[in-house]
Scaffold this motif. Structure first.
Motif, PDB file in Angstrom:
ATOM      1  N   PRO A 206      39.516  46.487 127.951  1.00  0.00           N
ATOM      2  CA  PRO A 206      39.132  46.994 126.635  1.00  0.00           C
ATOM      3  C   PRO A 206      40.215  47.913 126.074  1.00  0.00           C
ATOM      4  O   PRO A 206      41.018  48.481 126.819  1.00  0.00           O
ATOM      5  N   HIS A 207      40.177  48.074 124.765  1.00  0.00           N
ATOM      6  CA  HIS A 207      41.203  48.862 124.081  1.00  0.00           C
ATOM      7  C   HIS A 207      41.318  50.270 124.643  1.00  0.00           C
ATOM      8  O   HIS A 207      42.425  50.790 124.848  1.00  0.00           O
ATOM      9  N   HIS A 208      40.180  50.898 124.929  1.00  0.00           N
ATOM     10  CA  HIS A 208      40.209  52.300 125.342  1.00  0.00           C
ATOM     11  C   HIS A 208      40.677  52.487 126.783  1.00  0.00           C
ATOM     12  O   HIS A 208      40.820  53.622 127.235  1.00  0.00           O
ATOM     13  N   GLN A 209      40.939  51.391 127.512  1.00  0.00           N
ATOM     14  CA  GLN A 209      41.449  51.493 128.867  1.00  0.00           C
ATOM     15  C   GLN A 209      42.906  51.051 128.969  1.00  0.00           C
ATOM     16  O   GLN A 209      43.453  50.943 130.070  1.00  0.00           O
ATOM     17  N   THR A 210      43.561  50.810 127.826  1.00  0.00           N
ATOM     18  CA  THR A 210      44.937  50.310 127.840  1.00  0.00           C
ATOM     19  C   THR A 210      45.884  51.270 128.548  1.00  0.00           C
ATOM     20  O   THR A 210      46.709  50.864 129.373  1.00  0.00           O
ATOM     21  N   GLY A 211      45.783  52.565 128.236  1.00  0.00           N
ATOM     22  CA  GLY A 211      46.707  53.533 128.805  1.00  0.00           C
ATOM     23  C   GLY A 211      46.570  53.658 130.306  1.00  0.00           C
ATOM     24  O   GLY A 211      47.554  53.593 131.044  1.00  0.00           O
ATOM     25  N   ILE A 212      45.339  53.806 130.793  1.00  0.00           N
ATOM     26  CA  ILE A 212      45.143  53.981 132.225  1.00  0.00           C
ATOM     27  C   ILE A 212      45.490  52.694 132.968  1.00  0.00           C
ATOM     28  O   ILE A 212      46.077  52.730 134.060  1.00  0.00           O
ATOM     29  N   ALA A 213      45.167  51.519 132.401  1.00  0.00           N
ATOM     30  CA  ALA A 213      45.457  50.256 133.074  1.00  0.00           C
ATOM     31  C   ALA A 213      46.955  50.042 133.210  1.00  0.00           C
ATOM     32  O   ALA A 213      47.456  49.647 134.276  1.00  0.00           O
ATOM     33  N   ASN A 214      47.703  50.301 132.144  1.00  0.00           N
ATOM     34  CA  ASN A 214      49.161  50.165 132.223  1.00  0.00           C
ATOM     35  C   ASN A 214      49.772  51.267 133.070  1.00  0.00           C
ATOM     36  O   ASN A 214      50.831  51.070 133.687  1.00  0.00           O
ATOM     37  N   GLY A 215      49.111  52.434 133.114  1.00  0.00           N
ATOM     38  CA  GLY A 215      49.589  53.491 133.999  1.00  0.00           C
ATOM     39  C   GLY A 215      49.504  53.094 135.461  1.00  0.00           C
ATOM     40  O   GLY A 215      50.432  53.309 136.244  1.00  0.00           O
ATOM     41  N   ILE A 216      48.390  52.471 135.845  1.00  0.00           N
ATOM     42  CA  ILE A 216      48.244  51.998 137.218  1.00  0.00           C
ATOM     43  C   ILE A 216      49.272  50.914 137.516  1.00  0.00           C
ATOM     44  O   ILE A 216      49.844  50.858 138.606  1.00  0.00           O
TER      45      ILE A 216
ATOM     46  N   THR B  27      45.386  39.038 123.212  1.00  0.00           N
ATOM     47  CA  THR B  27      44.178  39.124 122.413  1.00  0.00           C
ATOM     48  C   THR B  27      44.348  40.107 121.274  1.00  0.00           C
ATOM     49  O   THR B  27      45.255  40.913 121.249  1.00  0.00           O
ATOM     50  N   SER B  28      43.459  40.019 120.336  1.00  0.00           N
ATOM     51  CA  SER B  28      43.531  40.882 119.165  1.00  0.00           C
ATOM     52  C   SER B  28      43.634  42.341 119.557  1.00  0.00           C
ATOM     53  O   SER B  28      42.992  42.801 120.472  1.00  0.00           O
ATOM     54  N   SER B  29      44.479  43.069 118.819  1.00  0.00           N
ATOM     55  CA  SER B  29      44.676  44.484 119.128  1.00  0.00           C
ATOM     56  C   SER B  29      43.838  45.390 118.241  1.00  0.00           C
ATOM     57  O   SER B  29      44.101  46.558 118.116  1.00  0.00           O
ATOM     58  N   ALA B  30      42.830  44.855 117.600  1.00  0.00           N
ATOM     59  CA  ALA B  30      41.944  45.704 116.814  1.00  0.00           C
ATOM     60  C   ALA B  30      41.284  46.724 117.717  1.00  0.00           C
ATOM     61  O   ALA B  30      40.919  46.436 118.840  1.00  0.00           O
ATOM     62  N   PRO B  31      41.124  47.959 117.231  1.00  0.00           N
ATOM     63  CA  PRO B  31      40.566  49.004 118.076  1.00  0.00           C
ATOM     64  C   PRO B  31      39.194  48.636 118.611  1.00  0.00           C
ATOM     65  O   PRO B  31      38.350  48.089 117.906  1.00  0.00           O
ATOM     66  N   ALA B  32      38.986  48.944 119.866  1.00  0.00           N
ATOM     67  CA  ALA B  32      37.700  48.693 120.496  1.00  0.00           C
ATOM     68  C   ALA B  32      36.864  49.975 120.471  1.00  0.00           C
ATOM     69  O   ALA B  32      37.384  51.069 120.490  1.00  0.00           O
ATOM     70  N   GLU B  33      35.564  49.811 120.453  1.00  0.00           N
ATOM     71  CA  GLU B  33      34.706  50.984 120.520  1.00  0.00           C
ATOM     72  C   GLU B  33      34.746  51.549 121.933  1.00  0.00           C
ATOM     73  O   GLU B  33      34.946  50.840 122.910  1.00  0.00           O
TER      74      GLU B  33
END
Length: 497
Positions: free
Chosen positions: A393-403, A476-482
């Protein structure tokens, strides 16, 4: 015009984030050519000076996932600015001190900069149109390999002469970090979305403890001894702490790392690919650098190259190809999919290391094989962020790429430990008195073969490990996720082809 209606970012944003990512990668390799100079100038031991690299690695392991998650929650731009300010401070400290302790503190501050890369990818996901996202991520990712090579060349150039001064290298870091800071302030827009919420400090602390307990023996094992009680004890403690971390993250209401995301097949196998790619990339940097500096009149192999010649003639072509191949990798992600781009890149890596393994006795072979490896690294860097972004999900992009960044750092640390131990395990006999021990050529051959096997495993991960999830050809679409978007919604995004 409201925040969500503003025009999306363009080339300028991609270039600025690429500059910031390049500075990140430079911090990792900047000190490799000058460790001997630092040791002599500060009058320390080999074990003591090794902390100049180990400190950065441990700092990156602690801060990258924490700051990646912090950026998702409270805004990418202020987090980026804060990290760059810390890196500038660390670089100034390293450039002005002649104390080993303060130099290590400076390197700890520089290590926090590793969080810039996942933060940059999060910004791209918000600001770049979906049809251009994979290409933008590939360009920013490609600067990582370029920055690693550029740091080696810069360090070699700045420490030439009869009185080399390692402080000049850190002043270069200051200049580049300040440029990146100013560019981020001017160009990067404020975040479109912030999830808010409370920071999972307990989860962050247990993750940091696990990573430190794991990376410390990996990076210092060749000094302590792999069978020593300290090394084995830390590995056992790392396993136990990993269990504690998983237990904590499953119990807290708002975990820093969602275990469902962490165990999600595309994320899990992409992180495995990152570890293997980090191992192969660092094996090439270390192996080739040492190989070409071997005095051929004493060893019967090598090219008696200086540090500068090793960097410019033998390693710079690899980094230039990595930069040039980055946009091609992004194009391939859009055309054939991230999974097949990763596999194609790994195949180039297999060919490159097979060449190095069988024929490293001529300058042309070492350079051309390195260029194949450079293309492999770029394709891998282009594919992995696309796989991650399409899987969470959009709100996990930073932590996922950090890992994922940490997985590459772990791979690099393992490569450093393995290659160093291999080269020290079998040395030439009959060398003149006063000549330090020099590794047998067979140890370089074995090192390159192991790196080639790592790329073979990446091919398997891409074609087999990721096959059942039908990873999308396009991001996938980069529209902001809730912020309430679940891991299942990311899986459904993957299923839409």
């Amino acid at each position: 015009m409201t925040t969500n209606q503003r025009p999306r970012g363009g080339t300028g944003l991609v270039l600025v984030l690429g500059l910031a990512a390049m500075v990140v990668s430079m911090m990792q390799t900047l000190v490799v050519p000058i460790l001997g100079i630092i040791q002599n100038d500060l009058g320390t031991t080999t074990s003591g000076v090794s902390w100049v690299t180990t400190a950065t690695l441990l700092s990156a392991a602690v801060f990258t996932p924490l700051l990646g998650r912090f950026g998702d929650m409270h805004g990418k731009k202020p987090t980026l600015i804060g990290v760059l300010v810390v890196m500038v401070a660390g670089s100034v400290l390293a450039a002005t001190t002649s104390s080993l302790v303060l130099l290590i503190v400076g390197r700890v501050l520089q290590g926090a900069a590793t969080a810039i890369f996942p933060l940059a990818l999060s910004v791209l996901r918000e600001e770049i149109p979906p049809q251009k996202l994979h290409g933008a991520m590939a360009l920013v990712s490609g600067t990582l390999a370029f920055g690693s090579g550029l740091a080696l060349v810069g360090a070699g150039l700045l420490t030439q002469g009869s009185h080399p001064d390692y402080h000049r290298v850190f002043w270069l870091a200051v200049i580049l970090a300040v440029l990146a800071l100013v560019a981020v302030i001017v160009v990067v827009p404020a975040s479109r979305t912030k999830t808010g919420g409370r920071t999972d400090w307990f989860g962050a602390a247990t993750l940091a403890a696990f990573l430190v307990l794991l990376l410390l023996p990996i990076s210092q094992g060749h000094e302590w001894g792999w069978s020593s009680g300290r090394t084995i004890g830390l590995f056992v403690a790392a396993v136990l702490m990993a269990g504690v971390w998983v237990l904590v993250e499953r119990k807290v209401a708002a975990p820093m790392v969602d275990m469902r995301m962490f165990a999600h097949r595309p994320v899990l196998f992409t992180n495995l690919a990152g570890l293997l790619l980090g191992f192969a990339m660092f094996s090439q940097f270390i192996g080739v650098s040492y190989l070409v500096q071997m005095p051929d009149e004493l060893t019967g192999y090598g090219f008696s190259a200086s540090v500068l010649r090793a960097s410019v003639e033998y390693l710079l072509p690899t980094t230039l190809v990595s930069l040039v191949a980055a946009p091609l990798g992004g194009l391939l992600v859009g055309r054939i999919g991230a999974r097949f781009t990763l596999a194609a890149g790994a195949a180039f890596g297999v060919l490159g290391f097979a060449w190095l393994t069988g024929a490293h006795d001529s300058t042309s072979s070492v350079i051309l094989a390195g260029m194949l490896i450079g293309a492999a690294i770029s394709f891998g860097y282009a594919a992995m962020p696309a796989l991650i972004v399409a899987s969470v999900p959009h709100h996990q992009t930073g932590i996922a790429n950090g890992i994922n960044s940490i997985s590459r750092s772990v791979g690099s640390a393992i490569a450093s430990a393995v290659i160093t131990s291999l080269l020290a395990s079998k040395v030439l006999s009959g060398l003149p008195k006063g000549v330090p021990p020099l590794p047998a050529e067979s140890q370089f051959t074995l090192s390159f073969a192991l790196a080639g096997i790592a790329f073979v495993l990446v091919v398997g991960v891409a074609l087999v490990g990721l096959s059942s999830d039908r990873v999308r050809s396009r991001v996938t679409s980069s529209a902001p996720a809730e912020s309430a978007e679940s891991a299942e919604s990311a899986e459904s995004a993957l299923e839409r082809a």
